[in-house]
Design a protein around this motif. Structure first.
Motif, PDB file in Angstrom:
ATOM      1  N   UNK A  50       5.392  -0.610  -0.356  1.00 11.69           N
ATOM      2  CA  UNK A  50       4.612  -0.199   0.741  1.00 11.69           C
ATOM      3  C   UNK A  50       4.136  -1.355   1.417  1.00 11.69           C
ATOM      4  N   UNK A  51       3.917  -1.159   2.884  1.00 11.84           N
ATOM      5  CA  UNK A  51       3.689  -1.999   3.762  1.00 11.84           C
ATOM      6  C   UNK A  51       2.235  -2.042   3.866  1.00 11.84           C
ATOM      7  N   UNK A  52       1.289  -3.010   3.362  1.00 14.24           N
ATOM      8  CA  UNK A  52      -0.073  -3.008   3.187  1.00 14.24           C
ATOM      9  C   UNK A  52      -0.766  -3.294   4.646  1.00 14.24           C
ATOM     10  N   UNK A  58      -7.340   0.459  -0.829  1.00 13.98           N
ATOM     11  CA  UNK A  58      -6.962   0.270  -1.978  1.00 13.98           C
ATOM     12  C   UNK A  58      -6.491   1.567  -2.712  1.00 13.98           C
ATOM     13  N   UNK A  59      -6.930   2.812  -2.312  1.00 11.59           N
ATOM     14  CA  UNK A  59      -6.625   4.061  -3.092  1.00 11.59           C
ATOM     15  C   UNK A  59      -5.232   4.042  -2.682  1.00 11.59           C
ATOM     16  N   UNK A  60      -4.646   3.862  -1.598  1.00 16.03           N
ATOM     17  CA  UNK A  60      -3.325   4.137  -1.272  1.00 16.03           C
ATOM     18  C   UNK A  60      -2.310   3.144  -2.009  1.00 16.03           C
ATOM     19  N   UNK A  61      -3.055   1.908  -2.037  1.00 18.26           N
ATOM     20  CA  UNK A  61      -2.118   0.579  -2.731  1.00 18.26           C
ATOM     21  C   UNK A  61      -2.078   0.955  -4.219  1.00 18.26           C
ATOM     22  N   UNK A  62      -3.074   1.300  -4.917  1.00 17.32           N
ATOM     23  CA  UNK A  62      -2.877   1.843  -6.227  1.00 17.32           C
ATOM     24  C   UNK A  62      -2.088   3.065  -6.574  1.00 17.32           C
ATOM     25  N   UNK A  63      -1.982   4.055  -5.624  1.00 15.81           N
ATOM     26  CA  UNK A  63      -1.139   5.097  -5.857  1.00 15.81           C
ATOM     27  C   UNK A  63       0.292   4.712  -5.793  1.00 15.81           C
ATOM     28  N   UNK A  70       6.556  -1.387  -5.111  1.00 11.27           N
ATOM     29  CA  UNK A  70       6.245  -2.656  -4.819  1.00 11.27           C
ATOM     30  C   UNK A  70       5.204  -2.857  -3.786  1.00 11.27           C
ATOM     31  N   UNK A  71       4.628  -3.835  -3.621  1.00  9.63           N
ATOM     32  CA  UNK A  71       3.501  -4.279  -2.556  1.00  9.63           C
ATOM     33  C   UNK A  71       4.193  -5.094  -1.699  1.00  9.63           C
ATOM     34  N   UNK A  72       4.204  -4.748  -0.310  1.00 12.13           N
ATOM     35  CA  UNK A  72       4.712  -5.692   0.680  1.00 12.13           C
ATOM     36  C   UNK A  72       3.568  -6.244   1.388  1.00 12.13           C
ATOM     37  N   UNK A  73       3.334  -7.502   1.374  1.00  5.83           N
ATOM     38  CA  UNK A  73       2.223  -8.134   1.929  1.00  5.83           C
ATOM     39  C   UNK A  73       2.808  -9.319   3.087  1.00  5.83           C
ATOM     40  N   UNK A  74       1.736  -9.608   3.795  1.00  3.60           N
ATOM     41  CA  UNK A  74       2.063 -10.801   4.892  1.00  3.60           C
ATOM     42  C   UNK A  74       0.958 -11.639   5.056  1.00  3.60           C
ATOM     43  N   UNK A  81      -5.677  -8.217  -2.143  1.00  4.47           N
ATOM     44  CA  UNK A  81      -5.963  -6.648  -2.336  1.00  4.47           C
ATOM     45  C   UNK A  81      -4.912  -6.333  -3.254  1.00  4.47           C
ATOM     46  N   UNK A  82      -3.605  -6.599  -3.036  1.00  6.42           N
ATOM     47  CA  UNK A  82      -2.758  -6.066  -4.216  1.00  6.42           C
ATOM     48  C   UNK A  82      -2.926  -6.401  -5.516  1.00  6.42           C
ATOM     49  N   UNK A  83      -3.609  -7.833  -5.940  1.00  3.61           N
ATOM     50  CA  UNK A  83      -3.799  -7.944  -7.099  1.00  3.61           C
ATOM     51  C   UNK A  83      -5.121  -7.414  -7.457  1.00  3.61           C
TER      52      UNK A  83
END
Length: 410
Positions: A50-52, A58-63, A70-74, A81-83
């Motif tokens: 998911x493109x952060x 955070x609700x969407x990231x947790x889902x 996976x978390x896709x971060x830049x 946020x992911x951690x």
């Protein structure tokens, strides 16, 4: 999305103010399942990153994390946020042209995968690996090539350059650096470009295998695909292709055919943001006043184009009347609260309207909250209504003066 009555809106208005975001996390989850199913139908060894940057609630990231995505971060901010959302390092993909070296070192030493964007980043990682010979470093390469979209992308390593061959050769010679992924990303949302990127990435996969003896574990095709929307909205944003299955046919089906006789099948990854988040959020703004200037009716609402990040686009709109003194309007424009002349949220409305009515703008989950600047007003609260109006969840409270100005010296 849950339909809202005037009683529902008045209740939310009383508690949260004249402007707020409404999230329906169930819609996001359904999108996740539907998108995954569309791709797995052709190629089961598939996952979503998911493109952060699109919407880092955070609700969407947790889902996504709960579904083993996976978390896709830049950035290091998105990494944090992911951690904090409970994502393990090994489930985080770090893209982007700049990366804080201290954060990158910690990230790699804990099992995260960084997609190399430039030669300088490679030089840093290779030096880091020399200093830590007993640690394994998982990396990817962001691949830059022409997909025929008319854009000269500034990101990644040109696959036809000496840099690409040099980095590949260096990786092959090092025991503690593993090239586990090749990645690409192109911004235009057109299925034909997905065909080109897929076929090119398969060629890169085979080149690494035959010329450098590198077995890549993941092929990451990036994002820029479109999900659910009306035909009119698609035309406005230039989405010539939309719908999950169309993009799956243009990529996963090709990957499946390529590996149909292979015993080893790499994981296919995509990095959607808009395709998951766009239609899971909407905004609600109250009409504050209506006036006519040079025969042009203009309604000012307690919201701004800055809240939705859609300049010159009419998103799907719904009007909920809250005033019996309605008037009929032709070619009315909805303007925002800022002092910017071009701050319009919707143009050319025809119908009844009165002060105190609510306008609901759909498809506001993509690049809206994350792009809202601290301009004129702090940002509005975000409420998840997936469990009904009686059980709303506050995802983000109304920003305060102190939230914005605690880092300033007065």
């Amino acid at each position: 999305m849950i339909n809202l009555s005037i009683e529902d809106l008045n209740k939310l208005n009383k508690e949260f103010g004249d402007g707020f975001y409404l999230l329906d996390s169930d819609v996001f989850l359904k999108n996740y399942f539907d998108l995954s199913e569309s791709f797995k139908k052709y190629y089961p060894n598939f996952n979503i990153a998911y493109s952060y940057k699109t919407n880092y609630l955070p609700k969407l990231c947790k889902i996504v994390n709960q579904q083993d995505g996976f978390a896709e971060v830049v950035s290091e901010m998105e990494l944090e946020i992911a951690l904090k959302s409970g994502v393990e390092y090994k489930k985080i993909i770090w893209n982007g042209p700049i990366k804080n070296k201290n954060s990158l070192s910690t990230f790699l030493l804990n099992g995260g995968c960084s997609n190399i964007d430039n030669l300088e980043e490679w030089n840093y990682i290779s030096t880091l690996s020399d200093k830590n010979p007993n640690e394994i470093f998982n990396i990817g390469i962001r691949c830059n090539f022409d997909v025929g979209d008319g854009v000269l992308s500034r990101f990644g390593i040109d696959i036809n350059s000496n840099d690409f061959n040099y980095i590949s050769k260096e990786i092959a010679s090092r025991k503690n650096i593993k090239l586990i992924s090749i990645q690409c990303h192109f911004a235009k949302r057109n299925a034909s470009y997905w065909q080109k990127r897929t076929k090119t990435m398969l060629g890169i996969y085979e080149k690494l295998k035959t010329e450098f003896n590198i077995q890549v574990e993941r092929i990451d095709l990036g994002g820029a695909l479109s999900g659910n929307m009306t035909e009119d909205f698609a035309k406005q944003i230039g989405a010539t292709s939309y719908g999950y299955n169309l993009f799956a046919e243009s990529s996963a089906k090709i990957v499946a055919e390529h590996f149909k006789d292979s015993t080893f099948k790499p994981v296919l990854i995509i990095e959607p943001g808009t395709a998951l988040a766009a239609d899971c959020m909407r905004t609600v703004f109250k009409v504050l006043n209506i006036k006519t200037i040079n025969n042009k009716p203009i309604a000012t609402v307690y919201g701004s184009q800055k809240n939705i990040s859609m300049q010159g686009i009419n998103p799907p709109i719904k009007i909920v009347h809250n005033n019996s003194s309605l008037k009929e309007y032709t070619n009315l424009d909805f303007a925002g609260y800022t002092c910017i002349e071009t701050d319009y949220l919707y143009k050319g409305y025809n119908g009844k309207l009165a002060e105190g009515d609510y306008i609901i703008l759909e498809n506001c989950g993509s690049y809206s909250v994350v792009m809202k600047p601290p301009f004129i007003l702090p940002n509005f609260p975000i409420i998840d209504i997936s469990n009904g109006i009686e059980n709303v969840e506050i995802i983000k409270r109304l920003e305060s003066f102190d939230n914005l100005f605690s880092t300033y010296n007065f």
